[in-house]
Design a protein around this motif. Structure first.
Motif, short mmCIF file in Angstrom:
data_model
loop_
_atom_site.label_atom_id
_atom_site.label_comp_id
_atom_site.label_asym_id
_atom_site.label_seq_id
_atom_site.Cartn_x
_atom_site.Cartn_y
_atom_site.Cartn_z
N ASP A 80 0.86 -1.19 0.00
CA ASP A 80 0.00 0.00 0.00
C ASP A 80 0.89 1.24 0.00
O ASP A 80 1.77 1.37 0.86
N TYR A 81 0.67 2.12 -0.97
CA TYR A 81 1.45 3.36 -1.04
C TYR A 81 0.58 4.53 -0.60
O TYR A 81 -0.48 4.80 -1.20
N ASN A 82 1.02 5.23 0.45
CA ASN A 82 0.34 6.43 0.94
C ASN A 82 1.04 7.64 0.34
O ASN A 82 2.13 8.01 0.76
N ALA A 83 0.41 8.24 -0.67
CA ALA A 83 1.06 9.34 -1.38
C ALA A 83 1.22 10.56 -0.48
O ALA A 83 2.21 11.31 -0.61
N MET A 84 0.28 10.79 0.43
CA MET A 84 0.39 11.95 1.31
C MET A 84 1.61 11.84 2.22
O MET A 84 2.33 12.83 2.43
N ALA A 85 1.84 10.65 2.74
CA ALA A 85 2.99 10.45 3.64
C ALA A 85 4.25 10.08 2.87
O ALA A 85 5.35 10.09 3.43
N GLY A 86 4.09 9.73 1.59
CA GLY A 86 5.23 9.27 0.81
C GLY A 86 5.80 7.98 1.34
O GLY A 86 7.00 7.74 1.29
N LEU A 87 4.90 7.09 1.85
CA LEU A 87 5.34 5.86 2.50
C LEU A 87 4.74 4.64 1.82
O LEU A 87 3.52 4.55 1.65
N LEU A 88 5.60 3.71 1.43
CA LEU A 88 5.18 2.41 0.90
C LEU A 88 5.24 1.39 2.04
O LEU A 88 6.30 1.16 2.61
N THR A 89 4.10 0.80 2.35
CA THR A 89 4.04 -0.22 3.40
C THR A 89 3.77 -1.57 2.75
O THR A 89 2.86 -1.71 1.94
N VAL A 90 4.58 -2.55 3.12
CA VAL A 90 4.48 -3.89 2.55
C VAL A 90 4.36 -4.90 3.68
O VAL A 90 5.19 -4.92 4.59
N TRP A 91 3.30 -5.69 3.65
CA TRP A 91 3.17 -6.83 4.57
C TRP A 91 3.59 -8.07 3.79
O TRP A 91 3.01 -8.38 2.74
N ALA A 92 4.58 -8.79 4.29
CA ALA A 92 5.15 -9.92 3.54
C ALA A 92 5.29 -11.13 4.45
O ALA A 92 5.80 -11.02 5.58
N SER A 93 4.86 -12.27 3.96
CA SER A 93 5.10 -13.53 4.67
C SER A 93 6.52 -13.97 4.35
O SER A 93 6.77 -14.75 3.43
N SER A 94 7.46 -13.45 5.13
CA SER A 94 8.87 -13.59 4.81
C SER A 94 9.69 -13.85 6.06
O SER A 94 9.33 -13.41 7.16
N GLN A 95 10.80 -14.55 5.87
CA GLN A 95 11.76 -14.75 6.95
C GLN A 95 12.77 -13.60 7.04
O GLN A 95 13.51 -13.51 8.00
N VAL A 96 12.79 -12.73 6.03
CA VAL A 96 13.83 -11.69 5.95
C VAL A 96 13.22 -10.34 5.56
O VAL A 96 13.52 -9.81 4.49
N PRO A 97 12.38 -9.74 6.38
CA PRO A 97 11.73 -8.49 5.99
C PRO A 97 12.69 -7.34 5.72
O PRO A 97 12.43 -6.50 4.85
N HIS A 98 13.81 -7.29 6.43
CA HIS A 98 14.76 -6.20 6.19
C HIS A 98 15.43 -6.33 4.81
O HIS A 98 15.70 -5.33 4.15
N GLN A 99 15.67 -7.56 4.39
CA GLN A 99 16.25 -7.74 3.07
C GLN A 99 15.22 -7.44 1.99
O GLN A 99 15.56 -6.90 0.92
N VAL A 100 13.96 -7.76 2.24
CA VAL A 100 12.90 -7.38 1.30
C VAL A 100 12.89 -5.86 1.13
O VAL A 100 12.82 -5.35 0.00
N ARG A 101 12.98 -5.14 2.23
CA ARG A 101 13.01 -3.67 2.14
C ARG A 101 14.23 -3.21 1.33
O ARG A 101 14.12 -2.30 0.48
#
Length: 548
Positions: free
Chosen positions: A197-218
């Motif tokens: 989900d991208y919030n254009a007002m905040a300029g923030l992309l939020t991603v929920w991921a079923s992952s073992q490595v969320p920091h590497q996804v980022r």
């Protein structure tokens, strides 16, 4: 107060058993779109025209994206970690020009509902030109997985200690064998999935991921989509199992955020079980040709192994799996002379990455079959052969004298009494009685077997893990950690660690794992590292907080 080792009711269990867990599939956002991915039905094929005219007539269809639409994101994903011998190839978000394994993504359709997206996917026509494929890594042929690699070789590495040729020639006895290990793959209860989900007002992309490595996804999202780290938040919510199948960063982990940015609406993709069976990375396939030299007492004097490793169509994790197989091949045994050579070969199959032991189960299989072979050749008991060859307590720390998989020094066993462990296992199993039962069964014409195996495993890998602990004005304590849980009970474990250091109870500690907004740097949950490295990071952070 100390809570490590106490038998506690798990903090996360009430939420999970009452159906209050929050998985990616539970996340629903207003205006959310749904993605369905068009995948190759061929092991190797050239892509022609992708005709979506009929699909766009389906009510609710919003758009179709192919490789041609990716723009600056039409680059291969990074390979982690690199290696000097690696001739690496990695995924693109969508295949462009050619598909190299059954299930590779070539396009994605987006619609207002999953039903509409899947209906539209069935109406998309792709002009395929099937090509010769490589299925067996040990059978050279004219087919090329990648045009610039005519031998399909991803990498060749030799690890050795001692003079193996001389030791084999001098050995009183010699034997050889060929061992084949088939494919396997992780099957978590929850398949992969993402919401972006991208919030254009905040300029923030939020991603929920079923992952073992969320920091590497980022990190990968920032690299390929050209975003600054503070503009991307990746959250691993409740994750229903991983086993290595969610360890790498997949094309979908970037494709779904790309779609959210492109269409300006939240997008969700949930992998179905068939997709998981087709496309989640796998492991294990290797063929080993082993030659050994030993004496009449069953002492292993020399071992030479050449194995071929099937790496599939790409190398997202480089040479990690075969390097671990090679560097850990000696197992818990003293072998004066060892030479291990491997060829990692591209095939038109699902890519191979670490899964449940990451190359080490193959090493255990090989060396334990070697021990059984020595027992057969010498007529000695299989357990006795192992006792003869085990590293002794006085040898600790024991330098295997083979480089570790990261190339940062040798494999070193830090401690342990291997003979005592094996002796205790035999006693607990009543080995002598079981062995006699097997002999009696054979005389009666019944096949009854008894297996013996030892292993030593590299776990708790670094290079670091992150932890932040905050105490608010109300005295509430929150632990942020880079190790998300996939069912291991880490909320309880890490709360015990923090509570013991801070002088509170585990009930007073909240643990949040896998949220890059809560903690800027983290590595992830794999290689039995969460309690060892993640727990140590929590302990250190708690001591710093208490000191303040």
């Amino acid at each position: 107060m100390k809570f490590i080792g106490d038998r506690l009711l798990r903090k996360e269990d009430p939420r999970l058993v009452q159906g209050r867990g929050r998985y990616v599939g539970d996340i629903a956002l207003p205006g959310m779109l749904h993605a369905a991915i068009i995948r190759s039905p061929h092991a190797h094929a050239r892509l022609g025209v992708i005709d979506a005219e009929r699909a766009f007539k389906t009510p609710g269809v919003v758009g179709l994206v192919t490789f041609a639409d990716l723009g600056e994101a039409a680059r291969p994903l990074p390979i982690v970690p690199p290696h000097a011998a690696l001739r690496g190839k990695n995924f693109h978000l969508l295949a462009g020009g050619r598909a190299r394994f059954v299930g590779e993504a070539v396009a994605v359709v987006v619609a207002d509902s999953r039903y509409a997206a899947e209906d539209a996917r069935a109406l998309i026509d792709v002009a395929w030109e099937p090509l010769p494929s490589v299925q067996e890594p040990t059978a050279p042929g004219p087919a090329r997985v990648h045009d610039d690699l005519p031998d399909n070789l991803a990498g060749r590495v030799i690890l050795s200690r001692g003079d193996v040729t001389a030791a084999l020639n001098a050995a009183p006895r010699r034997a050889s064998m060929t061992l084949s290990i088939g494919r396997a793959g992780g099957q978590p209860m929850e398949t992969r999935g993402l919401v972006a989900d991208y919030n254009a007002m905040a300029g923030l992309l939020t991603v929920w991921a079923s992952s073992q490595v969320p920091h590497q996804v980022r990190q990968f999202i920032c690299d390929l989509l050209g975003l600054e780290p503070h503009r991307v938040r990746v959250v691993a919510p409740d994750v229903g199992g991983g086993f290595g199948a969610k360890l790498i960063v997949y094309p979908e982990d970037l494709l779904i955020p790309f779609l959210a940015l492109r269409f300006g609406r939240p997008v969700r993709w949930l992998e179905d079980r068939l997709e998981h069976m087709l496309t989640a990375t796998q492991e294990r396939t290797q063929v080993h040709t082993v030659e050994i030299g030993f004496d009449d007492e069953g002492r292993l004097l020399a071992l030479r192994d050449h194995f071929v490793h099937d790496t599939g169509a790409y190398t997202p994790r480089g040479l990690v799996v075969p390097l671990l197989s090679a560097s850990m091949l000696a197992g818990p045994y003293r072998i004066p002379s060892v030479e291990v050579t491997f060829d990692s070969v591209y095939t038109n199959r699902v890519p191979v990455t670490p899964y449940r032991g990451a190359g080490q189960p193959q090493a255990v299989f090989v060396i334990e079959r070697v021990m059984d072979l020595i027992a057969r050749e010498t007529g000695r008991d299989r357990a006795a052969v192992r006792f003869t060859n085990l590293v002794q307590p006085a040898d600790m720390p024991y330098d295997v004298d083979l480089p570790n998989y990261r190339g940062s020094g040798n494999v070193v066993y830090d401690s342990g009494d291997y003979p005592a462990v094996l002796r205790r296992a035999l006693e607990m199993a009543d080995y002598e009685r079981l062995a006699k039962e097997c002999l009696r069964a054979r005389r009666e014409g019944r096949l009854l077997g008894l297996g013996v195996a030892c292993y030593v495993e590299l776990t708790g890998v670094g290079p670091f893990e992150g932890a932040t602990i905050r105490a608010d004005a109300a005295g509430r304590i929150t632990v942020f950690t880079g190790v998300p849980s996939q069912g291991q009970g880490l909320e309880t474990t890490l709360a015990q660690v923090a509570a013991g250091e801070l002088g509170v109870t585990p009930e007073e500690v909240t643990v949040i794992g896998g949220d890059t907004l809560g903690i800027g740097q983290g590595v992830g949950t794999f290689a039995s590292r969460a309690a060892v490295v993640g727990g140590t990071a929590v302990a250190l952070a708690a001591r710093e907080l208490r000191a303040k």
